[in-house]
Design a protein around this motif. Structure first.
Motif, short mmCIF file in Angstrom:
data_model
loop_
_atom_site.label_atom_id
_atom_site.label_comp_id
_atom_site.label_asym_id
_atom_site.label_seq_id
_atom_site.Cartn_x
_atom_site.Cartn_y
_atom_site.Cartn_z
N ARG A 1 41.66 47.54 53.00
CA ARG A 1 41.15 48.41 51.87
C ARG A 1 41.20 47.48 50.61
NH1 ARG A 1 39.74 53.43 52.83
NH2 ARG A 1 40.47 54.45 54.60
N SER A 2 42.15 46.81 50.36
CA SER A 2 42.33 45.97 49.30
C SER A 2 41.65 44.98 49.18
CB SER A 2 43.87 45.61 49.06
OG SER A 2 44.29 44.64 50.09
N ALA A 3 41.37 44.39 50.53
CA ALA A 3 40.19 43.27 50.65
C ALA A 3 38.74 43.64 50.30
CB ALA A 3 40.30 42.63 52.03
N ALA A 4 38.55 44.82 50.83
CA ALA A 4 37.22 45.53 50.58
C ALA A 4 37.13 45.63 49.09
CB ALA A 4 37.02 46.83 51.40
N ARG A 5 38.00 46.00 48.35
CA ARG A 5 38.00 46.37 46.97
C ARG A 5 37.90 44.94 46.21
NH1 ARG A 5 42.14 49.00 46.68
NH2 ARG A 5 43.68 47.33 46.20
N ASP A 6 38.56 43.79 46.61
CA ASP A 6 38.72 42.40 46.11
C ASP A 6 37.23 41.92 46.22
OD1 ASP A 6 41.16 42.99 44.83
OD2 ASP A 6 42.03 41.81 46.45
N ALA A 7 36.68 42.00 47.59
CA ALA A 7 35.46 41.42 47.90
C ALA A 7 33.96 42.39 47.45
CB ALA A 7 35.20 40.95 49.46
N ASN A 8 34.26 43.49 46.87
CA ASN A 8 33.34 44.41 46.45
C ASN A 8 32.40 45.01 47.53
OD1 ASN A 8 31.92 46.00 44.37
ND2 ASN A 8 30.49 44.22 44.20
N PHE A 9 32.99 45.42 48.83
CA PHE A 9 32.49 45.74 50.04
C PHE A 9 33.16 47.16 50.36
CE2 PHE A 9 30.92 41.70 50.64
CZ PHE A 9 29.88 41.69 51.77
N HIS A 10 32.37 47.87 50.91
CA HIS A 10 32.87 49.19 51.28
C HIS A 10 33.80 49.04 52.42
CE1 HIS A 10 33.01 53.08 53.31
NE2 HIS A 10 32.63 53.67 52.12
N HIS A 11 34.63 49.89 52.70
CA HIS A 11 35.73 49.52 53.69
C HIS A 11 35.00 49.31 55.04
CE1 HIS A 11 38.89 50.98 56.88
NE2 HIS A 11 39.49 49.86 56.11
N SER A 12 34.25 50.13 55.36
CA SER A 12 33.51 50.06 56.84
C SER A 12 32.85 48.99 56.98
CB SER A 12 32.82 51.22 57.04
OG SER A 12 31.66 51.56 55.87
N SER A 13 32.12 48.44 55.89
CA SER A 13 31.38 47.37 55.78
C SER A 13 32.18 46.08 56.19
CB SER A 13 30.50 47.08 54.62
OG SER A 13 29.68 48.07 54.38
N ILE A 14 33.38 45.72 55.33
CA ILE A 14 34.04 44.69 55.52
C ILE A 14 34.80 44.75 56.96
CG2 ILE A 14 36.41 45.44 54.68
CD1 ILE A 14 36.27 42.83 53.01
N GLN A 15 34.99 46.04 57.65
CA GLN A 15 35.55 46.01 58.95
C GLN A 15 34.61 45.35 59.97
OE1 GLN A 15 36.92 49.80 59.65
NE2 GLN A 15 38.67 49.16 60.99
N SER A 16 33.44 45.85 59.58
CA SER A 16 32.35 45.50 60.62
C SER A 16 32.05 43.98 60.77
CB SER A 16 30.82 46.17 60.27
OG SER A 16 30.05 45.56 61.12
#
Length: 292
Positions: free
Chosen positions: A242-257
């Motif tokens: 979640r913090s990675a998604a926030r830092d990378a400006n991605f939605h949580h599900s997108s960065i997980q994929s």
């Protein structure tokens, strides 16, 4: 016979001369060299504060090279320091800065900026088109807080002048880590690198042939590779997805994929301890190869 010491002016505005009777002797060159060093040291010590500040500016690159040359003996390094205006018995800190420098005006402007930020003498010399060396004097280490430059830079520990080659190696090694990915600041101290500095000493061919590093290389070369590397770097240095998604400006599900795709390519899970360490080390080694 009258011998002139080049490059120095006496109080009357004329040249400094050494007079004696007879013809030129075998030790004349040696005497002149020692006289020049002495005059330079006296001038630097007795100059008004404004002139002293000016003296701690651009340095002769040849003298700076000699100061940090591992093959130079102590007498040669001591002489180089004196001619630069540095007391050989003092303590110094060396800074390596990387950037595009097309003329001496840029280098001089950089030196002024650093002297203002650190409030201490800083002798600056351009060693190549992209590498600047800065020598500061004093027992207290410099701080990068309050320095506003957008350049990759690294500072050594504080050493005695005669140990300048050791400090320069520290600074150059640490410079390779400056600005790598999201986890490394663009200006850092050699102590921040710690044991990771050993990775920079590995044989480049050995690193390039490592299977994990080759997977990083393949990932970077694939379509959208730059973004994949950025996502991987962010995840590896974040506490959670979640913090990675926030830092990378991605939605949580997108960065997980995207991360799942990267993990399949590696055959590793970056969310487990050992695998995460392998991938992080491979990424750092790959980044270091690009910074060498």
């Amino acid at each position: 016979m009258r011998l002139e010491i080049d490059g120095h002016e006496d109080s009357a505005g004329g040249s400094v001369w050494l007079d004696r009777s007879g013809t030129r002797g075998d030790l004349d060159d040696f005497i002149l060299e020692r006289m020049a060093i002495t005059v330079s040291a006296v001038v630097n010590r007795s100059a008004p504060s404004g002139e002293a500040d000016l003296a701690a500016g651009l340095a002769d690159p040849a003298l700076a090279q000699l100061l940090v040359n591992e093959k130079a003996n102590e007498a040669e390094r001591s002489r180089a320091a004196r001619l630069m205006g540095i007391d050989p018995s003092s303590h110094v800190q060396l800074i390596a800065i990387q950037g595009e420098f097309s003329d001496s005006t840029q280098v001089e402007r950089l030196g002024v900026s650093l002297r203002d930020a650190w409030q201490r003498p800083a002798f600056t010399a351009q060693l190549s088109r992209e590498i600047i060396i800065v020598v500061t004097t004093g027992r207290m280490p410099i701080s990068w807080s309050g320095v506003s430059i957008d350049l990759r830079a690294a500072s050594s520990g504080v050493v005695e002048v005669l140990a300048a080659p050791v400090a320069w190696n520290q600074a150059r090694s640490a410079l390779r880590f400056a600005g790598l990915g999201r986890s490394w600041p663009r200006q850092l101290e050699a102590t921040q690198v710690g044991v990771l500095g050993a990775l920079a000493k590995l044989e480049p061919a050995l690193v390039r042939d490592d299977p994990d590093v080759r997977k990083i290389e393949s990932l970077a070369a694939s379509p959208g590779g730059d973004e994949s590397i950025r996502i991987l770097d962010t995840v590896l240095h974040s506490d959670s997805l979640r913090s990675a998604a926030r830092d990378a400006n991605f939605h949580h599900s997108s960065i997980q994929s995207r991360l799942a795709t990267i993990e399949r390519r590696f055959g590793l899970s970056v969310r487990s301890g050992l695998d995460r360490q392998r991938v992080a080390t491979a990424l750092l080694l790959w980044q270091l190869q690009g910074a060498s």
